[in-house]
Design a protein around this motif. Structure first.
Motif, PDB file in Angstrom:
ATOM      1  N   MET A   1      68.245   6.172  28.006  1.00  0.00           N
ATOM      2  CA  MET A   1      68.875   4.759  28.403  1.00  0.00           C
ATOM      3  C   MET A   1      69.776   4.161  27.634  1.00  0.00           C
ATOM      4  O   MET A   1      70.531   3.339  27.735  1.00  0.00           O
ATOM      5  N   LYS A   2      69.577   4.488  26.192  1.00  0.00           N
ATOM      6  CA  LYS A   2      70.163   3.680  25.276  1.00  0.00           C
ATOM      7  C   LYS A   2      71.824   4.056  24.947  1.00  0.00           C
ATOM      8  O   LYS A   2      72.234   3.515  24.050  1.00  0.00           O
ATOM      9  N   ASN A   3      72.113   4.793  25.709  1.00  0.00           N
ATOM     10  CA  ASN A   3      73.610   5.306  25.803  1.00  0.00           C
ATOM     11  C   ASN A   3      74.510   4.927  27.095  1.00  0.00           C
ATOM     12  O   ASN A   3      75.434   5.456  27.362  1.00  0.00           O
ATOM     13  N   ILE A   4      73.927   3.924  27.892  1.00  0.00           N
ATOM     14  CA  ILE A   4      74.495   3.014  28.908  1.00  0.00           C
ATOM     15  C   ILE A   4      75.077   1.914  28.736  1.00  0.00           C
ATOM     16  O   ILE A   4      74.415   1.186  27.993  1.00  0.00           O
ATOM     17  N   ILE A   5      76.327   1.714  28.793  1.00  0.00           N
ATOM     18  CA  ILE A   5      76.960   0.540  28.994  1.00  0.00           C
ATOM     19  C   ILE A   5      77.465  -0.008  30.413  1.00  0.00           C
ATOM     20  O   ILE A   5      77.896   0.566  31.279  1.00  0.00           O
ATOM     21  N   ALA A   6      76.930  -1.288  30.663  1.00  0.00           N
ATOM     22  CA  ALA A   6      77.120  -2.056  31.822  1.00  0.00           C
ATOM     23  C   ALA A   6      78.512  -2.526  31.758  1.00  0.00           C
ATOM     24  O   ALA A   6      78.692  -3.385  30.747  1.00  0.00           O
ATOM     25  N   VAL A   7      79.118  -2.501  32.828  1.00  0.00           N
ATOM     26  CA  VAL A   7      80.740  -3.179  32.813  1.00  0.00           C
ATOM     27  C   VAL A   7      80.887  -4.016  33.797  1.00  0.00           C
ATOM     28  O   VAL A   7      80.829  -3.395  35.198  1.00  0.00           O
ATOM     29  N   THR A   8      80.972  -5.413  33.731  1.00  0.00           N
ATOM     30  CA  THR A   8      81.383  -6.034  34.806  1.00  0.00           C
ATOM     31  C   THR A   8      82.900  -6.024  35.120  1.00  0.00           C
ATOM     32  O   THR A   8      83.516  -5.348  34.364  1.00  0.00           O
ATOM     33  N   GLY A   9      83.393  -6.497  36.092  1.00  0.00           N
ATOM     34  CA  GLY A   9      84.693  -6.378  36.451  1.00  0.00           C
ATOM     35  C   GLY A   9      85.208  -5.163  36.698  1.00  0.00           C
ATOM     36  O   GLY A   9      86.238  -4.666  36.293  1.00  0.00           O
ATOM     37  N   ALA A  10      84.394  -4.064  36.945  1.00  0.00           N
ATOM     38  CA  ALA A  10      84.751  -2.688  36.819  1.00  0.00           C
ATOM     39  C   ALA A  10      85.804  -2.058  37.551  1.00  0.00           C
ATOM     40  O   ALA A  10      86.433  -0.928  37.286  1.00  0.00           O
ATOM     41  N   THR A  11      86.085  -2.899  38.555  1.00  0.00           N
ATOM     42  CA  THR A  11      87.287  -2.367  39.415  1.00  0.00           C
ATOM     43  C   THR A  11      88.613  -3.162  39.180  1.00  0.00           C
ATOM     44  O   THR A  11      89.982  -2.942  39.753  1.00  0.00           O
ATOM     45  N   GLY A  12      88.585  -4.284  38.058  1.00  0.00           N
ATOM     46  CA  GLY A  12      89.792  -4.799  37.754  1.00  0.00           C
ATOM     47  C   GLY A  12      90.522  -3.932  36.385  1.00  0.00           C
ATOM     48  O   GLY A  12      90.236  -3.017  35.953  1.00  0.00           O
ATOM     49  N   THR A  13      91.603  -4.567  36.002  1.00  0.00           N
ATOM     50  CA  THR A  13      92.270  -4.174  34.926  1.00  0.00           C
ATOM     51  C   THR A  13      91.552  -3.711  33.632  1.00  0.00           C
ATOM     52  O   THR A  13      91.491  -2.828  33.076  1.00  0.00           O
ATOM     53  N   GLN A  14      90.969  -4.849  33.026  1.00  0.00           N
ATOM     54  CA  GLN A  14      90.199  -4.583  31.853  1.00  0.00           C
ATOM     55  C   GLN A  14      88.734  -3.964  32.083  1.00  0.00           C
ATOM     56  O   GLN A  14      88.535  -3.090  31.177  1.00  0.00           O
ATOM     57  N   GLY A  15      88.044  -4.310  33.025  1.00  0.00           N
ATOM     58  CA  GLY A  15      86.757  -3.437  33.117  1.00  0.00           C
ATOM     59  C   GLY A  15      87.000  -2.212  33.692  1.00  0.00           C
ATOM     60  O   GLY A  15      86.229  -1.319  33.077  1.00  0.00           O
ATOM     61  N   GLY A  16      88.070  -1.699  34.318  1.00  0.00           N
ATOM     62  CA  GLY A  16      88.227  -0.440  34.753  1.00  0.00           C
ATOM     63  C   GLY A  16      88.774   0.469  33.508  1.00  0.00           C
ATOM     64  O   GLY A  16      88.153   1.326  33.307  1.00  0.00           O
ATOM     65  N   ALA A  17      89.592  -0.322  32.595  1.00  0.00           N
ATOM     66  CA  ALA A  17      89.970   0.510  31.559  1.00  0.00           C
ATOM     67  C   ALA A  17      88.888   0.685  30.620  1.00  0.00           C
ATOM     68  O   ALA A  17      88.874   1.830  29.945  1.00  0.00           O
ATOM     69  N   ALA A  18      87.996  -0.189  30.542  1.00  0.00           N
ATOM     70  CA  ALA A  18      86.596  -0.099  29.729  1.00  0.00           C
ATOM     71  C   ALA A  18      85.725   0.908  30.087  1.00  0.00           C
ATOM     72  O   ALA A  18      85.555   1.826  29.307  1.00  0.00           O
ATOM     73  N   ALA A  19      85.554   1.093  31.611  1.00  0.00           N
ATOM     74  CA  ALA A  19      84.952   2.085  32.083  1.00  0.00           C
ATOM     75  C   ALA A  19      85.314   3.474  31.875  1.00  0.00           C
ATOM     76  O   ALA A  19      84.610   4.321  31.486  1.00  0.00           O
ATOM     77  N   ARG A  20      86.629   3.648  32.096  1.00  0.00           N
ATOM     78  CA  ARG A  20      87.425   4.887  31.726  1.00  0.00           C
ATOM     79  C   ARG A  20      87.179   5.497  30.339  1.00  0.00           C
ATOM     80  O   ARG A  20      86.889   6.555  30.227  1.00  0.00           O
ATOM     81  N   ALA A  21      87.550   4.456  29.420  1.00  0.00           N
ATOM     82  CA  ALA A  21      87.502   5.009  28.158  1.00  0.00           C
ATOM     83  C   ALA A  21      86.057   5.233  27.532  1.00  0.00           C
ATOM     84  O   ALA A  21      85.968   6.012  26.732  1.00  0.00           O
ATOM     85  N   LEU A  22      85.038   4.200  28.020  1.00  0.00           N
ATOM     86  CA  LEU A  22      83.650   4.773  27.656  1.00  0.00           C
ATOM     87  C   LEU A  22      83.229   5.873  28.096  1.00  0.00           C
ATOM     88  O   LEU A  22      82.675   6.964  27.378  1.00  0.00           O
ATOM     89  N   LEU A  23      83.731   6.371  29.493  1.00  0.00           N
ATOM     90  CA  LEU A  23      83.176   7.637  30.013  1.00  0.00           C
ATOM     91  C   LEU A  23      84.240   8.663  29.331  1.00  0.00           C
ATOM     92  O   LEU A  23      83.354   9.857  28.991  1.00  0.00           O
ATOM     93  N   ALA A  24      85.240   8.593  28.768  1.00  0.00           N
ATOM     94  CA  ALA A  24      85.951   9.674  27.884  1.00  0.00           C
ATOM     95  C   ALA A  24      85.429   9.450  26.647  1.00  0.00           C
ATOM     96  O   ALA A  24      85.598  10.783  26.166  1.00  0.00           O
ATOM     97  N   THR A  25      84.590   8.652  26.138  1.00  0.00           N
ATOM     98  CA  THR A  25      84.179   9.109  24.670  1.00  0.00           C
ATOM     99  C   THR A  25      82.661   9.614  24.779  1.00  0.00           C
ATOM    100  O   THR A  25      82.116   9.150  23.674  1.00  0.00           O
TER     101      THR A  25
END
Length: 294
Positions: A1-25
């Motif tokens: 579980m220690k490699n999970i990041i919870a992202v709020t606002g995940a469908t918005g500009t910043q949250g969505g970008a954070a989610a995609r970048a985290l998945l990519a890394t």
């Protein structure tokens, strides 16, 4: 579980970008959304995120969503911005932000990355920016291991009709010859991923984020070349803002007379060599976004 990041606002500009970048890394992403059936939520699920229904106004849903995660990316809506409900207030933003921070404490998360705004704590009197400085301070008072990301104006705003760009015409409050700093949403996400990946360097840091600095005249010229059509710029006079509220007038003064933003772009590019200029962003993303929005 220690490699999970919870992202709020995940469908918005910043949250969505954070989610995609985290998945990519290589991080696992738990995307917190109000409507898992929305197009943006479905796209995140297809990209590999775990999409979870959660409401920042509902502590029970937050507590459940943050259970067992390593870190939290926290971003809240901003009063008066396009896409934010018209009755949304600064007190609403503060309540949502405090809820997320308190839920992060309850979940004993190890890294809290908060998306603020550049110059949040400067003496500009812009209340909807000062609220973000309050939330920065609140996270620290709670003892959260915090990184604060302070982005300047989004490049996305320059191609969005809701921000005054439509059919080859662009309007804003900034004088034509005053420099303005810009950042791509994608690069905000990249810095979020850098922060979570290297906590030893980023916990405790506050980073002002920008990728380019241009006058509005230069922005229009770059858009003309990238889009292959004339772009005109009109500066909105101060008199037109007199009935728009305190923040509109304070923003006008900050942009034109208050010195604006001062992110250290060369230093940021050393951390993130792929940091996009406005021209690069238009080539990679912006021209397509502009065409879709018209």
């Amino acid at each position: 579980m220690k490699n999970i990041i919870a992202v709020t606002g995940a469908t918005g500009t910043q949250g969505g970008a954070a989610a995609r970048a985290l998945l990519a890394t290589g991080w696992r992403v738990r995307a917190l959304v109000r409507d898992p059936r929305s197009a943006n939520a479905r796209a995140l699920a297809e990209a590999g995120a775990e999409v979870v229904r959660a409401d920042m106004d509902d502590r029970a849903s937050l507590d459940a969503a943050l259970r067992g995660v390593y870190g939290v990316f926290s971003v809240q809506p901003t009063m008066g911005y396009p896409g934010t409900p018209p009755d949304f207030t600064i007190e609403d933003e503060l309540r949502l932000g405090r809820n997320v921070a308190e839920a992060a404490v309850n979940a004993r998360i190890e890294h809290f990355v908060y998306a603020s705004v550049s110059a949040a704590d400067a003496d500009h009197g812009i209340r909807r920016w000062q609220s973000k400085a309050e939330l920065e301070a609140y996270a620290r008072r709670l003892g959260l291991p915090t990184t604060v990301l302070r982005p300047v104006r989004f490049m996305e705003n320059q191609v969005d009709p809701r921000f005054g760009t439509r059919d080859g015409a662009m309007a804003d409050v900034v004088f034509p010859d005053v420099p303005v700093q810009l950042i791509a949403g994608t690069d905000i996400g990249a810095f979020a991923a850098l922060a979570f990946t290297d906590p030893a360097q980023y916990v405790g840091e506050t980073l002002e984020l920008a990728g380019d600095e241009l006058t509005m005249t230069e922005i229009a010229q770059i858009m003309e070349r990238a889009l292959g059509q004339p772009i005109t710029y009109r500066a909105i006079p101060r008199e037109a803002l007199l009935d728009k509220g305190h923040d509109a007038l304070a923003g006008y003064e900050f942009a034109n007379y208050g010195g604006g933003w001062h992110a250290d772009i060369p230093a940021l590019r050393e951390r993130h060599p792929g940091l996009m200029t406005f021209a690069t962003w238009l080539e990679h993303e912006g021209a397509e976004k502009y065409a879709a929005a018209q």
